[in-house]
Design a protein around this motif. Structure first.
Motif, short mmCIF file in Angstrom:
data_model
loop_
_atom_site.label_atom_id
_atom_site.label_comp_id
_atom_site.label_asym_id
_atom_site.label_seq_id
_atom_site.Cartn_x
_atom_site.Cartn_y
_atom_site.Cartn_z
N PHE B 363 0.83 -1.19 0.00
CA PHE B 363 0.00 0.00 0.00
C PHE B 363 0.87 1.25 0.00
N VAL B 364 1.92 1.22 0.81
CA VAL B 364 2.80 2.38 0.91
C VAL B 364 3.48 2.66 -0.42
N GLY B 424 10.74 8.55 -0.99
CA GLY B 424 10.31 8.50 0.42
C GLY B 424 9.40 7.31 0.67
N PHE B 425 8.37 7.16 -0.14
CA PHE B 425 7.43 6.06 0.08
C PHE B 425 8.11 4.72 -0.17
N ALA B 426 8.98 4.68 -1.18
CA ALA B 426 9.65 3.41 -1.47
C ALA B 426 10.53 3.00 -0.29
N MET B 427 11.23 3.96 0.29
CA MET B 427 12.12 3.61 1.40
C MET B 427 11.33 3.07 2.58
N ILE B 428 10.20 3.71 2.87
CA ILE B 428 9.37 3.21 3.97
C ILE B 428 8.78 1.85 3.60
N LEU B 430 9.77 -0.46 1.54
CA LEU B 430 10.71 -1.59 1.52
C LEU B 430 11.08 -2.01 2.93
N SER B 431 11.26 -1.03 3.82
CA SER B 431 11.57 -1.40 5.20
C SER B 431 10.40 -2.14 5.82
N MET B 432 9.19 -1.64 5.53
CA MET B 432 8.01 -2.31 6.07
C MET B 432 7.93 -3.74 5.58
N ASP B 433 8.26 -3.92 4.32
CA ASP B 433 8.23 -5.25 3.76
C ASP B 433 9.13 -6.19 4.57
#
Lengths: 324, 443, 332
Positions: B363-364, B424-428, B430-433
């Motif tokens: 989603f992010v 920004g969204f990708a970095m969050i 990927l970490s969330m993943d």
């Protein structure tokens, strides 16, 4: 003790790194196994018994925190061996493993016979026919009918697959086979069958077994020696006959009392409380908070002391009178 | 869930991403508060003389931070403030007014334009004015006489006669050029515009405003319509984030619920959802959006609705379906049936929440995808007709040959913001993943 | 034991069609194939069988989670298939269900308070404070105290034993009369198993529940129930009281099962177990006649492989589906 033993472990440690600290999965474990023996490591889930198998076989995950101690197989120092020579000389040909639920991890698209033969062809450089003959012999020993060789794993029942996995562990004629919960997913009759198979192998091939299980009753089918593991440590090591007759460590006694008996015997009891976390476990005896015999001394860590011939216990109840 | 989000703090990339997103959000909030909706629309529509005092196609002010750059800013002088104004009664009704607008010019380059705005007060006879230009080296140039009607404007830069008098240079160059220098370069120092006017009526008055347009303006420069691009960037941030978020939330939640319904009821419900999804996966989304934009409406809300609708039956419905097929068999679902939970309750309260942790990282990363989609549509000329957005700035830039003419800043602002959003969204995400799929953690 | 039967299962068949894409039906798995028994309120009975014997399918049919192909489940004289939706909801409030995997049985995203509240909310029981009261009592009953500590916890914060206690609390919070426990301890550690079984037994006795304990483990069944039903290949082959069954097992399968169960005894290592050869049959194509006949040491050709044995009652209350007891004699 170290000489002429099959496997000798002294102060073996295996800690895992986690975000909350080091998990002391195997903590200062020492034991000796003789040839043609079966040692049963008994313990509940999370006590570190599967990690012990990993430590012996050096099958380490990435997050290892500490891996130390002494480990000798046939007087050969395993800890000082390089990774490559360990892989070639020890793993599978010296010590093999029947991992937990291994019967579900057979390659589904390779015929059973070929899967068993593979290590023979790759490591022992046998040709196809020799390998086939050897596999046929092995499968016969574990009770897999010959025509199953050309079947795929999904065509086999759980019991048959487990036999195949055992055959795979035996294929390189190892000194020691580590069996991690070999029968826990199987039915009673199949379980009894597999135990019969293991007994026969032990007799005929003089293979040694390290049986890791939570099932005391089943372990008595195979074990010559018993080691009870609690919270990462061995709390009792004993010959099987004396152990099943009378376990000594309070935890062993409680564990034995928790086994429901089919014939005679008392109504089973449970052990109140829970084992401590293996992250920063309490000092002193790790069973103390659940132990009915707890006394002041239990705040110190008890040593594993020899109390009888072939019996060692890690409990102040037994080492106290020795000193006085 | 909350603990999982708390875990994010262990990932530096997530923190950087979060900082970027928070900054963007801050910018968006600031934009919406500083420039209310109607104001933003009015500003962006232009019209009237809203932007008349802004230079055309000016670079951002920060280019002066680069060494060797000293480009002029806009200088605005008015007889009402800053300048001097003397009124003398000559005889009877006749008054003379002398306005002097002086300024210190210290830039290395010429202004981009010069305009004079007159604000006379009179009933019948407009005032008459003579204009003079005083340079730092003491020259006095006559800019001509004129009679000043209501809101009269003298576009100095467009005065061809003046240009001819200045060796053919455009007035904004010629008036500032150093005659002693071998090449064209501005003479630094005090310049003064003198306006000597005659007022013919009682109560008549005259005010003059001089705008020396600079070559730099604001944080983002200006466009071909003198509009401050900052406005579009501020509001564009708000629009982009809102669009991305709403589209992602809308499509994800609908997808999730529809996938759950399909799996739970099975049979024809499942089959028809699958077929619709497959059909939708084959149909390209962009042409559909272009069709809607051309034939129906380019309103961002209509486009948002279509995007959500198309997003619902996307490939992710297949992913969720696979997960739901597992969830459906979980013991806790069976237990809930055993204690009497109804279908709707099972779908919404038992199945959907189970999958949300799986959904969150995707989603992010979906948010910037929708932001990009909106920008792409705007670039193609299908942006919302009234709202200032990043995409429309890019569209304007492209239409006016920004890159061909060297107006890189016109593209730079929106492009950088789009990239920051994506990053920004990708970095969050990927970490969330990594957190939500622990198997990835050790790798 | 003079009570009316609470639960009657009459000639129950549950079949699953195996679907294969493009090829239509690939066959029918007869997971439960002609099972009958009767149980009274307050009774504790175990259904013992190997995995794949159909015991879980039987449990689900009783819970109304499976639709039988044939036969009936009758609760308090009312056949389940005749219940209207409203009555079905009533029936569901009359039964509790404890599953094998305690972690899987709890929605991982719900707190203990919500998990226990769900059955009450669904069945519209009481007001909010009344429900809260019930939840607290339920937690106290399963000894998850202090209650305050456990209410806000999520399943993953609890140990396996604690999770299973939450499951038990949930299954009894509607004060049901029938509790079905499907392998409730097989995924737990030995030292915790007994605790959970004792808790189930306590609940059963305290609320006069009919407990159906589904298990593969005859040894635990022995200690916690009064009646045992032995299932083999989708059929019940023997049913009797615990004493009758263990002291005098009649069916050859039961005998083999009892013989195969180990005890912690060092003698075991020296002897080989006498295990019947082969494996349980496929339920897709079960053998004709008695389903145990290909493995049976007492196989009688021409009888066992031809006709399915009905239930014989060689002793009072001791039913066995085996041709050996056709004339009612009891061997010992």
């Amino acid at each position: 003790m170290k000489e002429n033993s099959l496997l000798y472990a002294q102060d073996l440690r295996l800690y895992f790194r986690t975000t909350r600290g080091a998990v002391q999965a195997v903590d200062r474990v020492s034991f000796t196994m003789d040839r043609r023996q079966a040692l049963a490591v008994l313990g509940e889930s999370g006590c570190g018994k599967s990690s012990l198998a990993r430590a012996i076989l050096r099958l380490l995950p990435r997050n290892v925190h500490t891996y130390s101690g002494e480990l000798f197989l046939n007087n050969q120092d395993l800890m000082s061996m390089g990774e490559e020579s360990f892989r070639q000389e020890v793993r599978w040909s010296g010590i093999s493993l029947v991992a937990q639920a291994a019967m579900n991890s057979l390659n589904p698209v390779v015929r059973v016979g070929e899967q068993v033969a593979e290590p023979l062809e790759i490591n022992q450089h046998l040709n196809r026919r020799e390998a086939r003959d050897r596999v046929r012999e092995l499968l016969q020993m574990v009770g897999v009918p010959e025509d199953f060789l050309n079947r795929y794993p999904f065509e086999l029942s759980g019991g048959m697959r487990q036999r195949v996995v055992i055959a795979m562990a035996l294929v390189a004629d190892p000194y020691l086979v580590i069996l991690d919960e070999p029968t826990s997913a199987l039915d009673v009759l199949t379980q009894a069958n597999i135990m019969n198979v293991l007994k026969r192998i032990k007799e005929e091939k003089s293979t040694s077994f390290l049986l890791i299980t939570h099932d005391i009753a089943t372990s008595s089918e195979l074990a010559d020696q018993v080691a009870v593991m609690y919270a990462g440590q061995l709390v009792e090591v004993s010959d099987a006959a004396s152990f099943f007759y009378q376990p000594l460590h309070p935890y062993s006694r409680k564990l034995m009392a928790s086994v429901p008996r089919l014939r005679g015997g008392e109504k089973p009891e449970f052990i109140p409380g829970q084992p401590p976390s293996l992250i920063n476990p309490p000092g002193g005896c790790r069973f103390a908070n659940r132990c009915p015999f707890r006394f002041d001394r239990c705040q110190e860590d008890p040593p594993l002391v020899k109390v009888e011939q072939e019996r060692w216990v890690k409990c102040w109840l037994y080492s106290a009178d020795e000193e006085s | 869930m909350m603990t999982a989000l708390w875990e994010l703090r262990r990932y530096p990339s997530a923190l950087v991403g979060l900082a970027l997103i928070l900054t963007l959000t801050g910018v968006a909030i600031y934009g919406v508060i500083a420039i209310p909706y109607n104001e933003a629309l009015r500003l962006w529509r232009g019209g009237g003389d809203i932007w008349i005092e802004h230079p055309r196609n000016a670079q951002p002010e920060w280019v002066n931070l680069f060494p060797g750059n000293n480009l002029p800013k806009t200088i605005i002088l008015s007889s009402r403030e800053g300048g001097t104004k003397r009124v003398q009664v000559e005889s009877g009704e006749l008054k003379s007014v002398q306005i002097s607008l002086g300024f210190d010019y210290r830039y290395d380059d010429f202004p981009s334009e010069l305009n004079l705005f007159f604000d006379p007060k009179f009933k019948e006879r407009p005032p008459h004015v003579s204009l003079f230009w005083l340079t730092p080296d003491g020259r006095r140039l006559t800019l001509g006489d004129r009679s000043v009607g209501p809101s009269e404007r003298y576009a100095v830069s467009l005065d061809q006669r003046l240009a001819r008098r200045l060796d053919g240079n455009p007035p904004e160059v010629g008036l500032f050029a150093d005659p002693a220098a071998p090449t064209l370069q501005p003479l630094k120092g005090e310049y003064t515009l003198l306006a000597e006017g005659l007022l013919f009526e009682k109560g008549a008055d005259l005010d003059v405003r001089l705008v020396v347009y600079g070559q730099v303006h604001g944080l983002a420069g200006t466009d071909h319509l003198r509009r401050d691009i900052t406005v579009a960037l501020l509001w564009g941030t708000a629009v982009a984030l809102a669009f991305g978020l709403l589209a992602a939330v809308g499509s994800s939640i609908c997808t999730l619920i529809i996938a759950a319904i399909g799996v739970w009821y099975g049979g024809w419900a499942d089959a028809s959802i699958q077929r619709v999804t497959e059909l939708n996966m084959i149909l390209p989304a962009l042409p559909i959006l272009i069709l809607v934009g051309t034939l129906y409406s380019r309103s961002i809300w209509v486009i948002l609705g279509i995007v959500i609708l198309l997003g619902i039956f996307s490939a992710s419905i297949k992913v969720y379906r696979a997960i739901f097929l597992q969830v459906r068999e979980s013991p806790y679902i069976e237990a809930s049936r055993a204690y009497g939970a109804g279908n709707l309750r099972i779908i919404l309260l038992y199945m959907v929440p189970r999958v949300i942790p799986v959904l969150v990282p995707g989603f992010v990363t979906l948010i910037p995808a929708f932001v990009f989609l909106e920008a792409s549509l705007a670039i193609l000329g299908l942006g919302d007709p009234v709202l200032p957005t990043w995409g429309k700035v890019l569209n304007d830039a492209q239409q006016n040959g920004a890159l061909y003419k060297g107006y890189y800043y016109w593209v730079l602002g929106p492009a950088v913001l789009l990239m920051i959003t994506g990053l920004g969204f990708a970095m969050i995400g990927l970490s969330m993943d990594r957190i939500f799929n622990p198997r990835l953690r050790e790798l | 034991m003079q009570d009316e039967p609470l639960l009657e299962v009459r000639d129950l068949h549950v079949w699953f069609g195996l679907r294969r894409w493009g090829f239509g039906h690939a066959g029918v798995v007869r997971a439960v194939d002609g099972v009958s028994f009767t149980l009274r309120p307050g009774e504790a009975a175990a259904v013992v069988g190997e995995s794949g014997s159909g015991k879980s399918t039987l449990a689900k049919a009783i819970l109304g989670l499976n639709r039988p192909a044939k036969g009936q489940v009758i609760f308090e004289g009312k056949p389940l298939d005749s219940l209207k939706p409203r009555e079905m909801r009533w029936y569901r409030s009359q039964l509790g269900y404890v599953q094998q995997d305690p972690y899987g049985a709890l929605p991982p995203f719900m707190s203990v308070r919500r998990i226990l509240g769900e059955p009450l909310v669904i069945n519209k029981v009481g007001s909010k404070p009344e429900r809260e009261q019930r939840i607290r009592e339920a937690l106290e009953e399963v000894k998850l105290t202090p209650v305050e500590d456990f209410l806000p916890k999520f399943p993953h914060m609890l140990s396996g034993g604690q999770q299973q206690r939450v499951v038990i609390a949930r299954s009894t919070i509607m004060q049901p009369r029938l509790l079905v426990a499907d392998e409730p301890v097989s995924m737990l550690d030995a030292s915790v198993r007994v605790e959970i079984l004792e808790l189930l037994q306590k609940q059963q006795e305290a609320h006069n529940l009919l407990l159906i304990y589904i298990t593969h483990d005859l040894s635990t069944a022995r200690h916690f129930v009064q009646r045992i039903l032995v299932m083999y290949a989708a059929k019940i082959v023997e049913q009797a009281s615990v004493e009758q069954l263990l002291d005098n097992p009649l069916h050859p399968y039961t005998r083999a099962l009892i013989a195969a169960i180990p005890e912690p005894d060092p003698e075991n290592a020296a002897t080989f177990k006498d295990v019947p050869p082969g494996e349980p049959p496929s339920l897709l194509h079960p053998p004709t006649g008695c389903r145990f006949h290909p493995r049976c040491p007492a196989f009688m050709k021409g009888i066992c492989d031809v006709k399915e044995p009905p239930d014989f009652e060689p002793q009072v209350g001791h039913l066995v589906a085996c041709w050996l007891y056709e004339r009612g004699q009891v061997e010992s």
